[in-house]
Design a protein around this motif. Structure first.
Motif, PDB file in Angstrom:
ATOM      1  N   ASN A 167       0.848  -1.200   0.000  1.00 44.72           N
ATOM      2  CA  ASN A 167       0.000   0.000   0.000  1.00 44.72           C
ATOM      3  C   ASN A 167       0.878   1.243   0.000  1.00 44.72           C
ATOM      4  O   ASN A 167       2.104   1.149  -0.091  1.00 44.72           O
ATOM      5  CB  ASN A 167      -0.951  -0.023   1.206  1.00 44.72           C
ATOM      6  CG  ASN A 167      -0.207  -0.208   2.518  1.00 44.72           C
ATOM      7  OD1 ASN A 167       0.764   0.495   2.792  1.00 44.72           O
ATOM      8  ND2 ASN A 167      -0.636  -1.173   3.330  1.00 44.72           N
ATOM      9  N   THR A 168       0.229   2.395   0.105  1.00 44.58           N
ATOM     10  CA  THR A 168       0.990   3.647   0.057  1.00 44.58           C
ATOM     11  C   THR A 168       1.964   3.774   1.226  1.00 44.58           C
ATOM     12  O   THR A 168       2.988   4.452   1.107  1.00 44.58           O
ATOM     13  CB  THR A 168       0.041   4.855   0.066  1.00 44.58           C
ATOM     14  OG1 THR A 168      -0.810   4.781   1.222  1.00 44.58           O
ATOM     15  CG2 THR A 168      -0.831   4.861  -1.179  1.00 44.58           C
ATOM     16  N   GLY A 169       1.670   3.099   2.328  1.00 51.54           N
ATOM     17  CA  GLY A 169       2.525   3.204   3.498  1.00 51.54           C
ATOM     18  C   GLY A 169       3.821   2.419   3.396  1.00 51.54           C
ATOM     19  O   GLY A 169       4.816   2.781   4.026  1.00 51.54           O
ATOM     20  N   ASN A 170       3.811   1.319   2.650  1.00 45.12           N
ATOM     21  CA  ASN A 170       5.028   0.493   2.570  1.00 45.12           C
ATOM     22  C   ASN A 170       5.594   0.373   1.156  1.00 45.12           C
ATOM     23  O   ASN A 170       6.585  -0.324   0.938  1.00 45.12           O
ATOM     24  CB  ASN A 170       4.770  -0.902   3.149  1.00 45.12           C
ATOM     25  CG  ASN A 170       3.618  -1.628   2.457  1.00 45.12           C
ATOM     26  OD1 ASN A 170       3.291  -1.353   1.309  1.00 45.12           O
ATOM     27  ND2 ASN A 170       2.999  -2.570   3.163  1.00 45.12           N
ATOM     28  N   LEU A 171       4.970   1.042   0.196  1.00 44.04           N
ATOM     29  CA  LEU A 171       5.397   0.964  -1.194  1.00 44.04           C
ATOM     30  C   LEU A 171       6.874   1.301  -1.359  1.00 44.04           C
ATOM     31  O   LEU A 171       7.632   0.558  -2.006  1.00 44.04           O
ATOM     32  CB  LEU A 171       4.541   1.896  -2.057  1.00 44.04           C
ATOM     33  CG  LEU A 171       4.936   2.036  -3.527  1.00 44.04           C
ATOM     34  CD1 LEU A 171       4.824   0.706  -4.245  1.00 44.04           C
ATOM     35  CD2 LEU A 171       4.065   3.098  -4.209  1.00 44.04           C
ATOM     36  N   ALA A 172       7.308   2.407  -0.789  1.00 40.64           N
ATOM     37  CA  ALA A 172       8.701   2.844  -0.950  1.00 40.64           C
ATOM     38  C   ALA A 172       9.675   1.839  -0.351  1.00 40.64           C
ATOM     39  O   ALA A 172      10.754   1.606  -0.901  1.00 40.64           O
ATOM     40  CB  ALA A 172       8.897   4.219  -0.313  1.00 40.64           C
ATOM     41  N   ASP A 173       9.305   1.209   0.771  1.00 41.69           N
ATOM     42  CA  ASP A 173      10.181   0.222   1.398  1.00 41.69           C
ATOM     43  C   ASP A 173      10.401  -0.975   0.469  1.00 41.69           C
ATOM     44  O   ASP A 173      11.523  -1.483   0.350  1.00 41.69           O
ATOM     45  CB  ASP A 173       9.584  -0.254   2.721  1.00 41.69           C
ATOM     46  CG  ASP A 173       9.571   0.828   3.786  1.00 41.69           C
ATOM     47  OD1 ASP A 173      10.395   1.760   3.695  1.00 41.69           O
ATOM     48  OD2 ASP A 173       8.732   0.749   4.707  1.00 41.69           O
ATOM     49  N   TYR A 174       9.331  -1.428  -0.167  1.00 41.78           N
ATOM     50  CA  TYR A 174       9.465  -2.546  -1.102  1.00 41.78           C
ATOM     51  C   TYR A 174      10.319  -2.153  -2.308  1.00 41.78           C
ATOM     52  O   TYR A 174      11.210  -2.891  -2.722  1.00 41.78           O
ATOM     53  CB  TYR A 174       8.091  -3.016  -1.577  1.00 41.78           C
ATOM     54  CG  TYR A 174       7.403  -3.982  -0.631  1.00 41.78           C
ATOM     55  CD1 TYR A 174       7.774  -5.322  -0.595  1.00 41.78           C
ATOM     56  CD2 TYR A 174       6.377  -3.554   0.201  1.00 41.78           C
ATOM     57  CE1 TYR A 174       7.147  -6.211   0.266  1.00 41.78           C
ATOM     58  CE2 TYR A 174       5.743  -4.442   1.052  1.00 41.78           C
ATOM     59  CZ  TYR A 174       6.127  -5.765   1.089  1.00 41.78           C
ATOM     60  OH  TYR A 174       5.500  -6.646   1.939  1.00 41.78           O
ATOM     61  N   ALA A 213       7.447   5.729  -6.953  1.00 36.43           N
ATOM     62  CA  ALA A 213       8.340   4.808  -7.643  1.00 36.43           C
ATOM     63  C   ALA A 213       9.499   5.540  -8.302  1.00 36.43           C
ATOM     64  O   ALA A 213      10.637   5.054  -8.304  1.00 36.43           O
ATOM     65  CB  ALA A 213       7.557   4.019  -8.684  1.00 36.43           C
ATOM     66  N   SER A 214       9.239   6.696  -8.851  1.00 29.09           N
ATOM     67  CA  SER A 214      10.293   7.435  -9.553  1.00 29.09           C
ATOM     68  C   SER A 214      11.348   7.978  -8.589  1.00 29.09           C
ATOM     69  O   SER A 214      12.477   8.260  -9.008  1.00 29.09           O
ATOM     70  CB  SER A 214       9.684   8.596 -10.358  1.00 29.09           C
ATOM     71  OG  SER A 214       9.158   9.594  -9.494  1.00 29.09           O
ATOM     72  N   CYS A 215      10.979   8.097  -7.331  1.00 33.68           N
ATOM     73  CA  CYS A 215      11.917   8.628  -6.335  1.00 33.68           C
ATOM     74  C   CYS A 215      12.613   7.520  -5.546  1.00 33.68           C
ATOM     75  O   CYS A 215      13.414   7.809  -4.652  1.00 33.68           O
ATOM     76  CB  CYS A 215      11.176   9.527  -5.346  1.00 33.68           C
ATOM     77  SG  CYS A 215      10.484  11.024  -6.083  1.00 33.68           S
ATOM     78  N   THR A 216      12.277   6.267  -5.854  1.00 31.52           N
ATOM     79  CA  THR A 216      12.816   5.139  -5.091  1.00 31.52           C
ATOM     80  C   THR A 216      13.555   4.218  -6.030  1.00 31.52           C
ATOM     81  O   THR A 216      12.991   3.706  -6.977  1.00 31.52           O
ATOM     82  CB  THR A 216      11.684   4.351  -4.406  1.00 31.52           C
ATOM     83  OG1 THR A 216      10.840   5.247  -3.689  1.00 31.52           O
ATOM     84  CG2 THR A 216      12.253   3.317  -3.453  1.00 31.52           C
TER      85      THR A 216
END
Length: 219
Positions: A167-174, A213-216
């Motif tokens: 979800n939006t909360g863990n997307l960047a971590d993945y 996604a573009s920032c990670t």
């Protein structure tokens, strides 16, 4: 093997570029066209339409009519569904687990297949079949990012598409994990949004995911 279906590099390149793969469950194929438009407007170029409803094949056919949208079939459980999906225009196949019959049929037809894995044993089976990109499902319930890190250590060539609880909360971590090719998610295509035809909200949530996604960076 059918040479005209050798689309692996294009598929993988598009998924690696988008990094977010909406996992769609559609009850009404009439929603497929506006949904495709909403996702494209949000900046996504790849979708997975699941065979969880009778509308799946028609929805794939409609969405595949958008030349700039890569459409795959998800929740493919049987070899005959592979044929149905490809006839409708799907360019890749995703299954929730490792099904030898589904994998064999995809390989016979030369279509990229991303089988689901939940353990080291599943990953070994995928590697034995010549597959190095797998769906990790259900991701959060299986241990999430920590589990992917653990599995990626011995299986260094494998790339994961974690799905389930993202979800939006863990997307960047993945997405920060080097072994993650892309993530599968449903929050931008939630059933209530699709049922209500809230296409502007689909576009907004999609654009937010694309920006994250573009920032990670991963690998």
């Amino acid at each position: 093997m059918a040479a005209d279906r050798q689309t692996g590099p294009d598929v993988l390149g598009t998924l690696a570029g988008s990094r977010v793969l909406p996992v769609i469950v559609l009850d009404d194929p009439a929603a497929a066209d506006p949904l495709a438009g909403a996702l494209l407007a949000g900046g996504l170029r790849a979708v997975e339409v699941t065979f969880r409803t009778a509308a799946a094949a028609e929805a794939i056919r409609v969405m595949a009519g958008h030349d700039d949208l890569l459409v795959g079939a998800g929740t493919v459980l049987r070899a005959d569904q592979v044929d149905e999906a490809l006839a409708a225009g799907a360019r890749f196949v995703v299954s929730p687990g490792f099904g030898p019959a589904v994998v064999r049929r995809c390989q016979e037809l030369g279509v990229p297949v991303f089988p689901g894995v939940s353990s080291a044993t599943d990953i070994q089976a995928a590697l034995d079949a010549g597959i190095e990109v797998v769906k990790f499902f259900p991701a959060e319930q299986l241990g999430g990012v920590a589990m992917i890190k653990a599995l990626a250590a011995p299986f260094r060539s494998v790339r994961f598409i974690p799905t389930g609880g993202v979800n939006t909360g863990n997307l960047a971590d993945y997405l920060a994990q080097p072994a993650v090719l892309a993530v599968g998610g449903t929050w931008m295509v939630a059933p209530d949004l699709l049922a209500a035809g809230r296409w502007d909200e689909v576009t907004r949530l999609t654009a937010e995911a694309v920006a994250t996604a573009s920032c990670t960076s991963g690998r």
